[in-house]
Each structure stands twice: as structure tokens, then as C-alpha cells.
Design an enzyme around this catalytic site. Structure first.
Site, PDB file in Angstrom:
ATOM      1  N   ASP A   1     104.393  32.070  28.175  1.00  0.00           N
ATOM      2  CA  ASP A   1     103.711  33.266  28.638  1.00  0.00           C
ATOM      3  C   ASP A   1     104.422  34.008  29.757  1.00  0.00           C
ATOM      4  OD1 ASP A   1     101.236  33.523  27.030  1.00  0.00           O
ATOM      5  OD2 ASP A   1     100.875  31.515  27.757  1.00  0.00           O
TER       6      ASP A   1
ATOM      7  N   TYR B   1      93.666  34.351  25.977  1.00  0.00           N
ATOM      8  CA  TYR B   1      93.493  33.466  27.128  1.00  0.00           C
ATOM      9  C   TYR B   1      93.617  34.206  28.458  1.00  0.00           C
ATOM     10  CZ  TYR B   1      93.147  28.608  25.522  1.00  0.00           C
ATOM     11  OH  TYR B   1      92.697  27.431  25.010  1.00  0.00           O
TER      12      TYR B   1
END
Length: 692
Positions: free
Chosen positions: A331, A415
């Protein structure tokens, strides 16, 4: 502007930091981002680069550590202000990296003053997939005639506005598409605008070429899966229909008030709170960065950290079925913690008396984007600090703990990751990563129950097993104002002694301390049964009580190793997750554990390269890379939105002080607290007052 001194040897200096305003480590301003992109356009045109430019990332290139320290100690000039610029030329598929000098002062008003110091064509890698890239991929996919045809044929979906595309960087590029700038996507559908799309996954997974602007491949099941029909919602307008219950009526407000204002002070990007000094940084890649953390001890500021940040993370999924073998997020490098940062809301994301810092990033046109309230600063009660009851005297001494909180929350499609740095009254530093958001789901048979690699969270909806593995880069400065070259990292273990003459009753255990003297010997795993921790020691500063070097101890908390095979693609790319600790000599520019560019990478371009040679660590200014994480075995209670799960670590002073540094915390009683009496007790108290 004359710099002040950060020097633990100069107790007479009342000014201990460079002036808080316009610091060399401040993030780029919107004006500087515009200047940097303009300079790159001029240079590209002069270099014969034709076609449109697509700016990827523009952020501060931090000064070399030696230059920064020299400036702070009045041994050198103010470092040159520079921007790091990553820019793409989509028609050609070329990627360039530029470093632009941005002179400060009056001369900076002239565009010609901004100079491109370096201009490099970077081969064989892809830079971050930015929010603009994700939007572009979604536009390309949803406008594709074949995608629309498949949606209609397989699911009867004719309204593309109800289809949601989750963009993912590509993990494991198919051989025939290597060298191209790609994204993959998972498709979902909503029954209405506010519906939770992750309850309705589809079986289509398109690949898009961002440079060509078209879909080049679509993965799908041989036979269409039945679209999961169950509505499972968390949106405030739809949650009641999911639960069948009204809002709880017995939750009364908890208000955090500070009538006299907060205990922290902020000047520019410098925070002072209690005895802590912390400089706040922010960039597109790492988001919140801590610079120059120190502790005011009498007349001197004692350095603790030169720099600390979330360097990288990986979220590998454990489903071996195609196409989910391509499902893995890196990420920080894939999308950027700063680029995806939320604007935090007063009274919800943060409670109390709040100070916010904005984040400044850039878009594909090279324009500045300001993320309002990207970083939150507040203080909060942290329970009991210490207490003792002297039963002989009938006397009680107790102190309340509190902590300063620096936080940021980033959203990566489904998320959310909350980054919370805590600073305590006793010198403890803690990082807590909070995981929440929505499970990334896939479609299965409506009757499937017993799944080997995940769990059914609704009929036909599967949440796969996965991990969240983080790596924090810690550049320590424990009582060392000269760059950390004298620091030593040592491993501490508690070990039981066998029965013998020195342990006749079998109750003895001792602590062993082993210095980590080279890069290879410093590749370590946590060992909870031994209470394993790692000390960062400064042999040049001896504690007068213990006779030992002052130190801080890195203490692992809940942890787990990577479960994927080391030679798997995930294992190779996320080499940092194969061990809990790495230590390397400081090198300017080595900031990211998996390498500067991780999109579509096939190996680690960071720690794996930097640890090939077993370099000595003594006198080398050691940098610690600490990896930690959770193995997320999804549960039904994680759907449709996941309650926070936390993981992190602490750094505690160990012989850094001569005694408990909180002995000067004043005794106080919180006058706002009250005892909630039972009805009978309230009645008795009222009667007593009436009689009096």
C-alpha cells in the site's frame, strides 16, 4: 535566519532547535509544487520529450543527513530546497525522475531560478498508482463495450452507475503484458447508491493498460456465478434494515474538555509537549513522518529519534485460486499513505482540543492538492501512570498518565489504516496501527460453507485469509547529536538457568545482551518466550547510576511472521516481512523497505539489495527496520464493516534517565469526575443532607 543548536553537550544554550518556521524539513508548499512542475515541463520540452506529461508524485527531497546536522549545529549553510518529481510520458510509456532546486527568498519569484538538477529516464519500474491513476482505470473499464456487454449477459446489469470498480495494482504480471503500466480491478454492484457493494461481488476481473487507455484482458469464471443477493449494510440510512434493530438509546455523551486549553504548543511544524520536542513531516509516500524527536532534560535537548516513518506494508492474500493469486497490495509504495490520507473530522476521528496539520500532495497535472486536516494532534488520558499505597502510613500517592497523539488515517479502496504515534510522560514512544474498513470479498456458490482459504460472510460472499504486514524505518539518535554513528544495537533475551550449583532450586534466570555487529547478524526474529527486545545504546554517554550506556529499547508486541513461502512472489517482493528486525548502515535515500518503486515489481529493490553484503554496523550510524503485523482470519463479525484491530510496538527509555522521569508530575484530582450512585445510595445521601 540563524540556526540554533541541537547539541546535548551544550547545556548552556537556551535555544535548542533551528527556528520552528520555514524549516528545511517542512513539506512542499502548494506554490513550490507548482514551481517544480513548471520547471519539469520546461526541461522536458528542452530535452525533446514530446507528448503529454502525467505527473505522478511531487514531494520534498529531504536534505542529506550530514548537511542537515551541519546546518543545525551552525557548521554549514542552510540546505538547498529541492523537490523530487516523478513524471510519466504515457504516449511513449517512459518514466522520468527529476530533482528540482527551489531557491528560497526573493529570487524564487523568478521562474528561471528553479533549476532541474537531475533528469533521469528510469527503466524497468513503474511509479506509484495515484488516485488519478485509479480514477483513470475506472473510467477506462466502465466505458469499455465488452465489459458492459459481459455485465448485461452474465448478470443482467444494464446500469453501469451501479457497478463499482476497486482498483488494485498488479501483483504477478502475466508474461505477455510485462513492461506495460497496468492495473487490475475487482467489480461489485450496488442495489442503490448507499448499498454496500462488497456484499455483491462479481466474477469479472479486467486488466487495463493505463498508457494505452484500454482494457486488454478480462478474467472470469467459465460459468457465470450467481450475484449474491443479500443486503448487508453499515451506512447510517441502511444499517437498521440489516440489523432489524433501532439505534441504541442508552449511550450518553462522553465529553473531553480542557478548560485551560491543551498542554502542547505548536510553532510551525514543531510540537512541544511536556518534555517532548517533535517535528511533523508529511509526504505523498509515507504520509506522517516524525523528525528530530527529543526530550528536554534540564537545560539541554537530548535527541531520541532523527527520523521515523511507516516505510512500507504488504497485504498478501492466501487464496491460491486464479485470479486471486494476483491479489496483494504494497500500500505505501503502490498507492501512497499521504496520497490517500483522509481529511479528519473534529469530534469524531479525533476528540478533545485538536490541532490539525494539512497535507500537500499533487495531481496528474502537476497541481498542488491540499488535504485539509490530514494529521491530528491531541492529548488524552492514558490511565494510571503509577500508584503506591503505604499501608503503614495510610498514605496513597497516585498519578494519572496522559499521552500526546499524532494520527493519520488513509483509505485504500476497501480498507482504512490508522497510524497513531503516542508520546508518554515517562519517555515511552508507541506506534499503533489500527485496521478497519471493509473486507475485500469475492463471489462463490450461494451454498458454500466450508472454505479452505477463507470464510463465508454472506450467502455467496467469501472473505479470504490474508495478512497485514508493516515495516517501520527508525533512524535513532539516542543522546547523539552527531548523526548516530556511535550508536550500538544489541539484542536482549531472558533465559532460564538449568539446575546446578548456581541454581539449586531451579528458579534463576538471567538476561543476556548480544551486540549486533553486522548486517547479517542483525536479521532477527521476535521471540516472546525469551522476552526478546532490542536496545539502541550510546556508549559515549554513561548513566551515572548503572554505569551502562544510555539506551532506548524497542519492544515487540503482538506479532506474526509472513506465512507465504520466502521464494514466492510475495516473499521476494516483501523481503522485509521475512524477519522482524533488520539493521543497516545509514545511507541517504534509503527510505523504503521494498524499494523506491514497487508497482509490478518482481523482487525486493530495497532491503534485499542493501543487506546482500554483510557490512559492519559499528560506527555506521545504524538504521532499524522493524516489521510487525497481524494474520487476519476474517470472522463473520468483521462484516459489513470491520471493528478496529490494532498492532504495533513500543520504544522505552532504558537507563536513559537517572530515575523515574515522572516524579515531577504533580498530584491532582479531576474535579469533573463524579460517583454514579445507585438509587438507594442516592436516597440515603439525600436523607443525610436533609438531616444536616
Amino acid at each position: 535566519m540563524e540556526p540554533a543548536v541541537w547539541n546535548n553537550k551544550d547545556a548552556s544554550s537556551s535555544k535548542t532547535l533551528v527556528d520552528a518556521r520555514d524549516h528545511p524539513l517542512d513539506q512542499l508548499t502548494p506554490a513550490e509544487i507548482s514551481r517544480a512542475s513548471a520547471a519539469v515541463r520546461r526541461h522536458a520540452a528542452a530535452a525533446g520529450v514530446t507528448g503529454a506529461l502525467r505527473f505522478n508524485t511531487i514531494m520534498l527531497q529531504e536534505p542529506p543527513k550530514a548537511e542537515l546536522l551541519a546546518y543545525q549545529q551552525r557548521r554549514g549553510p542552510r540546505p538547498e530546497r529541492r523537490a523530487l518529481v516523478w513524471v510519466l510520458n504515457p504516449p511513449c510509456g517512459d518514466f522520468y525522475e527529476a530533482v528540482v532546486a527551489l531557491p528560497e527568498g526573493v529570487a524564487a519569484a523568478a521562474a528561471a531560478a528553479d533549476v532541474v538538477r537531475t533528469w533521469t529516464k528510469v527503466e524497468g519500474v513503474q511509479p506509484t498508482t495515484t488516485p488519478d491513476d485509479c480514477s483513470l482505470a475506472e473510467h477506462i473499464i466502465m466505458a469499455d463495450p465488452r465489459i458492459r456487454q459481459l455485465l448485461a449477459e452474465r448478470y443482467g446489469i444494464t446500469d453501469p452507475d451501479l457497478v463499482v470498480f476497486d482498483p488494485w495494482s498488479l501483483h504477478g504480471t502475466p508474461e505477455q503484458y510485462k513492461g506495460r503500466r497496468l492495473m487490475q480491478g475487482y467489480l461489485y454492484v450496488r442495489t442503490c447508491k448507499e448499498d454496500n457493494e462488497y456484499a455483491h461481488p462479481l466474477d469479472l476481473c479486467p486488466l487495463v493498460d493505463l498508457n494505452l487507455g484500454k482494457v486488454i484482458h478480462v478474467d472470469m469464471y467459465d460459468a457465470p456465478a450467481v450475484m449474491p443477493p443479500t443486503l448487508v449494510n453499515y451506512h447510517r440510512d441502511l444499517a437498521k434494515a440489516t440489523t432489524g434493530q433501532e439505534w441504541r438509546a442508552d449511550m450518553r455523551p462522553i465529553n473531553i474538555t480542557q478548560p485551560q486549553g491543551p498542554s502542547f504548543n505548536i510553532e510551525g511544524n514543531l510540537i512541544t509537549w511536556q518534555k517532548w520536542h517533535i517535528r511533523v513531516g508529511f509526504n505523498a509516500r509515507e504520509g506522517l513522518v516524525l523528525h528530530q524527536v527529543g526530550w528536554q532534560d534540564g537545560g539541554r535537548l537530548r535527541p531520541v529519534l532523527h527520523r521515523a516513518s511507516l516505510s512500507e506494508m504488504t497485504v498478501p492474500y492466501g487464496d491460491p485460486n486464479y485470479p486471486y493469486i494476483r491479489k496483494c497490495a504494497m500500500d505505501c509504495g503502490d498507492y501512497g499513505m499521504g496520497l490517500t490520507a483522509n481529511s479528519l473530522a473534529l469530534g469524531c476521528d479525533c476528540l478533545g482540543h485538536i490541532k490539525y496539520f494539512d497535507g500537500v500532495v499533487s495531481n496528474a497535472q502537476g497541481e498542488a492538492l491540499v488535504i485539509p486536516k490530514a494529521v491530528c494532534v491531541h492529548e488524552e488520558d492514558a490511565g494510571m501512570l503509577w500508584k503506591h499505597t503505604d499501608t503503614r502510613l495510610g498514605h496513597v500517592e497516585v498519578r494519572r498518565n496522559r499521552r500526546l497523539v499524532l494520527s493519520q488515517v488513509s483509505t485504500f479502496a476497501n480498507y482504512e489504516y490508522g497510524m497513531f504515534w503516542y508520546f508518554y510522560l515517562d519517555g515511552t514512544i508507541q506506534l499503533e496501527m489500527k485496521l478497519t474498513g471493509i473486507l475485500s470479498t469475492s463471489v462463490s456458490d450461494l451454498t458454500a460453507k466450508d472454505l479452505p482459504f477463507g470464510i463465508t460472510v454472506a450467502p455467496g460472499v467469501v472473505a479470504s485469509n490474508h495478512q497485514h504486514l508493516f515495516c517501520v524505518r527508525i533512524d535513532p539518535a539516542v543522546d547523539d547529536a552527531d548523526g548516530g554513528k556511535g550508536l550500538v544495537v544489541a539484542e536482549v533475551n531472558a533465559e532460564p538457568l538449568p539446575f546446578g550449583p548456581d541454581n539449586p532450586h531451579g528458579n534463576a534466570f538471567r538476561v543476556t545482551e548480544t551486540p549486533l555487529l553486522s548486517v547479517h547478524s542483525a536479521m532477527r526474529m521476535a521471540k516472546p518466550e525469551a522476552g526478546r527486545a532490542w536496545k539502541i545504546k550510546n556508549p559515549a554517554v554513561i548513566n551515572p547510576i548503572t554505569g551502562q550506556p544510555v539506551s532506548f529499547k524497542l519492544i515487540p508486541q503482538t506479532n506474526c511472521p509472513m506465512l507465504m513461502q520466502p521464494d514466492s512472489l510475495v516473499g521476494k517482493r516483501a523481503f522485509f516481512a521475512q524477519k522482524h528486525l533488520f539493521v543497516t548502515p545509514h545511507v541517504d535515500g534509503q527510505l523504503y523497505a521494498a524499494g523506491e518503486h514497487v508497482v509490478q515489481s518482481e523482487d525486493c529493490l530495497g532491503l534485499k539489495q542493501w543487506t546482500k553484503e554483510d557490512k559492519p554496523l559499528l560506527g555506521a550510524d545504524p538504521v532499524l527496520w522493524y516489521s510487525f503485523g497481524v494474520t487476519h482470519l476474517p470472522r463473520l463479525e468483521d462484516f459489513p464493516v470491520m471493528p478496529v484491530e490494532s498492532v504495533g510496538f513500543m520504544m522505552k527509555p532504558y537507563g536513559f534517565f537517572t530515575w523515574n522521569p515522572t516524579l515531577d508530575v504533580p498530584p491532582e484530582r479531576n474535579e469533573a469526575s463524579r460517583e454514579e450512585l445507585t438509587p438507594a445510595a442516592r436516597s440515603g445521601a439525600a436523607g443525610m443532607r436533609a438531616r444536616l
